[in-house]
Scaffold this motif. Structure first.
Motif: not given
Length: 256
Positions: A136-153
């Motif tokens: 699988a592949v996916g992408w996620h764009e957001d304005d979060d300033p942190g380093d942790i990837s949102r893919f965990v959600w």
């Protein structure tokens, strides 16, 4: 900062966290999303090889926030069984390879064999064609300033009790380790809770999360532990908020 994982701690007061805005995301893992030659993702931004983990065979490419781009974009492949990738991509197109490209890629693979559920992804940039074999592949764009990837959600049906960074084969433990002197200085200068006056103990500051789900009793779990309250507050402020999740900090006696 020293990070320790602890279980079985009680609740305390909650703290506020910053809410990030999601711009776009997608996750492709079903057969109807793939066809020879189909373009899956396109961006003119610069992407870097950001992290790779042994767990779940995850490969993360990231276009970080910058003065020109107020958002970050993560591209995740998982689980990866083979790959030919580079350090960075100046513009990136991900697509399903043509039948001829697929054959050439398969010839470059160790053993030349694909798993039943493996899919081949062509990574196209200005001067060459790389590839990744994954399910699988996916992408996620957001304005979060942190380093942790949102893919965990993004996993459907997964309860987001603990959020952890996607951070290399060593979990990030080979970088930023405190020396013994730094640990002792942090302990001696650490904040002592007003309701715990025992001079024989230093205190660990544990970031906790309480998850409440409709029709279920709440779940409490530790997220991370820090030697100073300032470090715990900074870590807590970088958490991604989730509906039904309450983050807070607890002080726990620490004996040596």
């Amino acid at each position: 900062m020293i990070l320790i994982w602890i279980a079985g701690l009680a609740s305390a007061g909650a703290a506020h966290v910053r809410i990030s805005r999601v711009h776009t995301h997608d996750w492709l893992n079903t057969a109807d999303r793939f066809a020879p030659g189909r373009e899956l993702f396109r961006s003119r931004r610069m992407f870097r090889l950001w992290a790779q983990t042994v767990s779940h065979g995850q490969l993360l490419l990231r276009s970080p926030r910058s003065s020109d781009h107020p958002t970050r974009v993560d591209v995740l492949f998982k689980p990866v069984s083979a790959q030919k990738v580079r350090w960075s991509y100046d513009g990136l197109v991900i697509r399903c390879p043509s039948s001829e490209e697929r054959e050439r890629i398969q010839q470059q693979m160790p053993g030349g064999l694909l798993g039943v559920d493996d899919r081949v992804f062509a990574l196209e940039t200005a001067d060459s064609l790389d590839w990744v074999v994954a399910m699988a592949v996916g992408w996620h764009e957001d304005d979060d300033p942190g380093d942790i990837s949102r893919f965990v959600w993004l996993d459907q049906g997964r309860k987001p009790v603990v959020q952890r960074p996607l951070d290399g084969v060593d979990g990030g433990l080979s970088r930023g380790l405190a020396s013994l002197e730094e640990v002792l200085a942090a302990v001696r200068a650490g904040h002592r809770p007003t309701d715990i006056a025992d001079p024989q103990h230093a205190y660990l500051h544990v970031v906790m999360v309480r998850i409440s789900w409709p029709g279920q009793s709440g779940t409490v779990a530790p997220v991370g532990a820090f030697l100073t309250r300032q470090a715990a507050d900074a870590y807590l402020a970088s958490r991604h908020p989730v509906e039904g999740a309450e983050f807070y900090v607890e002080a726990v006696p620490l004996s040596f």
